[in-house]
Scaffold this motif. Structure first.
Motif, mmCIF file in Angstrom:
data_model
loop_
_atom_site.group_PDB
_atom_site.id
_atom_site.type_symbol
_atom_site.label_atom_id
_atom_site.label_comp_id
_atom_site.label_asym_id
_atom_site.label_seq_id
_atom_site.Cartn_x
_atom_site.Cartn_y
_atom_site.Cartn_z
ATOM 1 N N GLU A 43 10.388 5.101 10.530
ATOM 2 C CA GLU A 43 9.728 5.966 9.548
ATOM 3 C C GLU A 43 9.204 5.129 8.388
ATOM 4 O OE1 GLU A 43 11.419 8.780 5.995
ATOM 5 O OE2 GLU A 43 12.249 9.166 7.977
ATOM 6 N N ILE A 44 10.044 4.241 7.877
ATOM 7 C CA ILE A 44 9.643 3.399 6.746
ATOM 8 C C ILE A 44 8.591 2.380 7.178
ATOM 9 C CG2 ILE A 44 10.434 1.614 5.143
ATOM 10 C CD1 ILE A 44 13.079 3.215 4.914
ATOM 11 N N LEU A 45 8.838 1.665 8.283
ATOM 12 C CA LEU A 45 7.872 0.654 8.726
ATOM 13 C C LEU A 45 6.505 1.262 9.009
ATOM 14 C CD1 LEU A 45 10.009 -1.665 11.043
ATOM 15 C CD2 LEU A 45 9.214 -2.110 8.702
ATOM 16 N N GLY A 46 6.475 2.527 9.437
ATOM 17 C CA GLY A 46 5.214 3.209 9.714
ATOM 18 C C GLY A 46 4.351 3.406 8.476
ATOM 19 N N LYS A 47 4.906 3.243 7.306
ATOM 20 C CA LYS A 47 4.162 3.396 6.053
ATOM 21 C C LYS A 47 3.510 2.089 5.605
ATOM 22 C CE LYS A 47 7.064 7.168 4.572
ATOM 23 N NZ LYS A 47 7.776 7.824 3.516
ATOM 24 N N PHE A 48 3.856 0.992 6.277
ATOM 25 C CA PHE A 48 3.395 -0.332 5.860
ATOM 26 C C PHE A 48 2.365 -0.893 6.834
ATOM 27 C CE2 PHE A 48 8.051 -0.875 4.380
ATOM 28 C CZ PHE A 48 7.800 -0.243 3.180
ATOM 29 N N PRO A 49 1.569 -1.855 6.361
ATOM 30 C CA PRO A 49 0.640 -2.534 7.273
ATOM 31 C C PRO A 49 1.408 -3.365 8.305
ATOM 32 C CG PRO A 49 0.481 -3.453 5.035
ATOM 33 C CD PRO A 49 1.464 -2.334 4.985
ATOM 34 N N GLY A 102 0.806 -1.217 0.000
ATOM 35 C CA GLY A 102 0.000 0.000 0.000
ATOM 36 C C GLY A 102 0.835 1.261 0.000
ATOM 37 N N CYS A 103 2.006 1.195 -0.623
ATOM 38 C CA CYS A 103 2.946 2.316 -0.604
ATOM 39 C C CYS A 103 3.760 2.298 -1.892
ATOM 40 C CB CYS A 103 3.851 2.163 0.606
ATOM 41 S SG CYS A 103 5.044 3.470 0.843
ATOM 42 N N GLU A 104 4.003 3.450 -2.474
ATOM 43 C CA GLU A 104 4.823 3.546 -3.686
ATOM 44 C C GLU A 104 6.304 3.467 -3.330
ATOM 45 O OE1 GLU A 104 4.040 3.763 -6.980
ATOM 46 O OE2 GLU A 104 1.923 3.520 -6.443
ATOM 47 N N PRO A 105 7.097 2.773 -4.144
ATOM 48 C CA PRO A 105 8.528 2.675 -3.868
ATOM 49 C C PRO A 105 9.284 3.933 -4.291
ATOM 50 C CG PRO A 105 8.042 1.558 -5.912
ATOM 51 C CD PRO A 105 6.715 2.012 -5.333
ATOM 52 N N LEU A 129 11.866 -5.593 13.222
ATOM 53 C CA LEU A 129 12.515 -6.252 12.086
ATOM 54 C C LEU A 129 12.327 -7.763 12.171
ATOM 55 C CD1 LEU A 129 15.853 -4.238 11.900
ATOM 56 C CD2 LEU A 129 13.828 -3.980 10.457
ATOM 57 N N SER A 130 12.571 -8.317 13.334
ATOM 58 C CA SER A 130 12.480 -9.767 13.521
ATOM 59 C C SER A 130 11.070 -10.287 13.252
ATOM 60 C CB SER A 130 12.909 -10.123 14.947
ATOM 61 O OG SER A 130 12.778 -11.496 15.165
ATOM 62 N N SER A 131 10.069 -9.606 13.747
ATOM 63 C CA SER A 131 8.689 -10.081 13.574
ATOM 64 C C SER A 131 8.251 -10.078 12.116
ATOM 65 C CB SER A 131 7.725 -9.243 14.418
ATOM 66 O OG SER A 131 7.615 -7.931 13.904
ATOM 67 N N ARG A 132 8.910 -9.280 11.300
ATOM 68 C CA ARG A 132 8.587 -9.210 9.876
ATOM 69 C C ARG A 132 9.528 -10.058 9.014
ATOM 70 N NH1 ARG A 132 7.269 -4.515 12.412
ATOM 71 N NH2 ARG A 132 5.410 -3.400 11.721
ATOM 72 N N GLY A 133 10.574 -10.595 9.628
ATOM 73 C CA GLY A 133 11.541 -11.405 8.887
ATOM 74 C C GLY A 133 12.475 -10.584 8.024
ATOM 75 N N VAL A 150 0.638 -10.178 5.868
ATOM 76 C CA VAL A 150 1.320 -9.450 4.788
ATOM 77 C C VAL A 150 2.794 -9.820 4.774
ATOM 78 C CG1 VAL A 150 2.097 -7.140 4.065
ATOM 79 C CG2 VAL A 150 -0.297 -7.519 4.701
ATOM 80 N N TRP A 151 3.406 -9.825 5.946
ATOM 81 C CA TRP A 151 4.837 -10.102 6.047
ATOM 82 C C TRP A 151 5.131 -11.578 5.775
ATOM 83 C CZ3 TRP A 151 7.682 -6.079 5.465
ATOM 84 C CH2 TRP A 151 7.105 -4.835 5.733
ATOM 85 N N ALA A 152 4.203 -12.452 6.123
ATOM 86 C CA ALA A 152 4.385 -13.879 5.811
ATOM 87 C C ALA A 152 4.386 -14.096 4.300
ATOM 88 C CB ALA A 152 3.288 -14.710 6.471
#
Length: 138
Positions: free
Chosen positions: A75-81, A28-31, A121-125, A86-88
Motif C-alpha cells: 500500500e505504501i510502496l504503491g504511493k511512491f515512484p 511525490g507524497c506527503e508524509p 524492499l531489497s531493490s529499494r534498499g 529515486v531510491w538510489a
C-alpha cells in the motif's frame, strides 16, 4: 500457524541532514509525520518539550485487523515512484526502513513475507524492522 491479531506499519527515512520538504518532493507524497533535526516536539500527554535528534520522514499505512503487513507495505510502496534512480538518491543520503508493529493474538501466531514483498524492499534498499508484541496482558 495463525494470523497475528493486529499490525501497524510505517515507512521511515532518517538522517541528520534530512529536510522533510525535499523528501516529499522526491517521493511525490506527503508524509504522515516529519521533522528536521533540532525541531522542538511537544509531548501530547505531558507537554514536555523535546529536541529532535535526527530528521525523520514517515508515512503510515492503515492499521490492519487481522494483521496484513505485506499488504500494508505494498500500500505504501504503491504511493511512491518505482524509478531506481529515486531510491538510489534516498539510499545514498538516508537510512530507510519499514517499521512493523505486530500484535499477536496467541503465542503460536506467525508472519510470512512473499518474494514479491521482499524483492520490492531489497531493490529499494529498505530494511524491515519487526516489533512483535506478546498477547499476554502483563
Amino acid at each position: 500457524m495463525g494470523i497475528a491479531e493486529h499490525s501497524v506499519v510505517s515507512f521511515r527515512i532518517f538522517g541528520d541532514g534530512l529536510v522533510p520538504s525535499e523528501v516529499t518532493s522526491i517521493l511525490g507524497c506527503e508524509p504522515t509525520h516529519s521533522c528536521a533535526k533540532g525541531d522542538i516536539r511537544v509531548g501530547p500527554k505531558t507537554g514536555n518539550k523535546y529536541v529532535e535528534k535526527t530528521g525523520l520522514w514517515s508515512l503510515a499505512a492503515e492499521d490492519r485487523r487481522p494483521e496484513d503487513i505485506p499488504a500494508q507495505i505494498l500500500e505504501i510502496l504503491g504511493k511512491f515512484p518505482e524509478d531506481p534512480a529515486v531510491w538510489a538518491i534516498l539510499r545514498s543520503r538516508y537510512t530507510m526502513d519499514f517499521f512493523c508493529g505486530v500484535f499477536m493474538g496467541s503465542s503460536n501466531d506467525g508472519l510470512e513475507f512473499s518474494p514479491e514483498v521482499l524483492g520490492a524492499l531489497s531493490s529499494r534498499g529498505i530494511s524491515l524492522s519487526l516489533d512483535i508484541y506478546d498477547p499476554s496482558e502483563d
